[in-house]
Design an enzyme around this catalytic site. Structure first.
Site: not given
Ligand code: SF4
Length: 354
Positions: A39, A198
């Site tokens: 970590e 994301c």
């Molecule tokens: Fe990120 Fe929302 Fe797209 Fe998922 S749906 S990758 S949480 S922006």
């Protein structure tokens, strides 16, 4: 927070088991030493970079007692190249605290882990969740980005009050009554989502397990989050590095290294003498008629600074000694691996011209 978000945790756990990262050397263990080490190394550093360092560290220091007993230079030399050297200093201090005050056993709760040097709230949560199944959420930079999009969180995350509010939300998103394995999958899932799906730019919403729940995605405002009003300002700074080189008693080439002050940039590491101006860097070599050779400028980025390094290679006559008040040591070029030094300097010294 909408009720529908209660399905976030089960979806994330299923997704992680099927699509997340598995088989990394620090996964599948409940040994706090190994999890803690990974970590700390993974903070601000990519997995691919950490892999080699992690293995080498474990070979040298298989447990917290071995790390605690190591010399600071040994730790710094092994860390060299990972950057953010305060992590290595805190790592060493933390090992010493665990060895002397906790009998060599890491405390188990996130609350107690947070009191140790270099362990922040998110790292403490990761160790407690992975090793003991504690129901506590990580919220590092990647996770903040995921959650701020998922929740279309309007708070400015450069302010701690909003960071705390997001942390509260993260706690509410946790699985309701998770098993240890659930907490491992959930925590790893948050990390995997932040690292691989994301992303900061061009998030892959089409493969995201939270797509149907994500408020930013539904409103087409993904680029808006996370909100940060205060921009990082990077100062520019120039350093002149005097790379003093001479033949060592055994005939091999060596360079003069001094230890940096205990605080500030590259604190405690070994470095060529640093000067604030070109005139200062040239003063001693010109006075002694030493051979000088300016080398190409190296630009190095730190979190809040851009360092422009101007190396000046200075060849001293063989056996020449520096003034007695100079504090440092001659290090043979083929022994640099044994000395903790900043990565840009190591790479510079490894390719000095003849
Ligand atoms: Fe990120 Fe929302 Fe797209 Fe998922 S749906 S990758 S949480 S922006």
């Amino acid at each position: 927070m909408p009720d529908s978000l209660a399905s976030f945790a089960p979806k994330l756990i299923l997704w992680q088991r099927a699509n997340g990262r598995h088989g990394l050397p620090w996964q599948g263990t409940r040994d706090p030493y190994r999890v803690w080490l990974s970590e700390i190394m993974l903070q601000q550093t990519q997995v691919a970079t950490v892999l080699g360092y992690y293995d080498r560290f474990l070979q040298h220091f298989p447990g917290v007692g071995a790390l605690a007993a190591a010399a600071p230079d040994e730790v710094m030399a092994l860390w060299s190249g990972l950057g953010y050297y305060s992590r290595a200093r805190n790592l060493h201090r933390c090992a010493q605290v665990v060895a002397t005050q906790y009998g060599g056993v890491f405390p188990s709760s996130a609350a107690a882990l947070q009191t140790l040097p270099g362990i922040g709230a998110s790292t403490a949560a990761a160790i407690a969740a992975f090793c003991h199944g504690e129901r506590v959420s990580i919220v590092d930079g990647n996770v903040r980005r995921v959650l701020s999009r998922l929740l279309a969180f309007e708070g400015d995350l450069s302010l701690s009050v909003h960071q705390r509010a997001l942390w509260d939300m993260a706690q509410r998103l946790l699985p309701a009554s998770p098993s240890h394995e659930d907490m491992v999958a959930y925590t790893q899932g948050l990390m995997d989502l932040g690292a691989g799906v994301c992303a900061r730019t061009r998030p892959r919403c089409e493969v995201c397990p939270a797509q149907a729940l994500c408020q930013a995605q539904r409103s087409g405002t993904v680029d808006r989050y996370p909100l940060k009003s205060r921009k990082l300002l990077r100062r520019h700074e120039s350093w002149w590095l005097q790379v003093l080189r001479r033949a060592m008693p055994g005939g091999e080439q060596g360079v003069w290294l001094e230890r940096r002050p205990a605080s500030g940039i590259w604190a405690g590491l070994h470095c060529a003498p640093v000067f604030a101006s070109e005139a200062q860097a040239f003063a001693l070599p010109l006075k002694n008629d030493w051979k000088t050779q300016p080398l190409p400028v190296v630009v190095h980025h730190l979190t809040h600074r851009e360092l422009r390094l101007h190396p000046l290679l200075v060849d001293l006559p063989p056996g020449h000694a520096l003034p007695q008040d100079a504090e440092g040591q001659w290090v043979a070029l083929d022994a640099l691996d044994r000395v903790g030094m900043p990565a840009p300097l190591r790479s510079l010294l490894n390719r000095l011209p003849e």
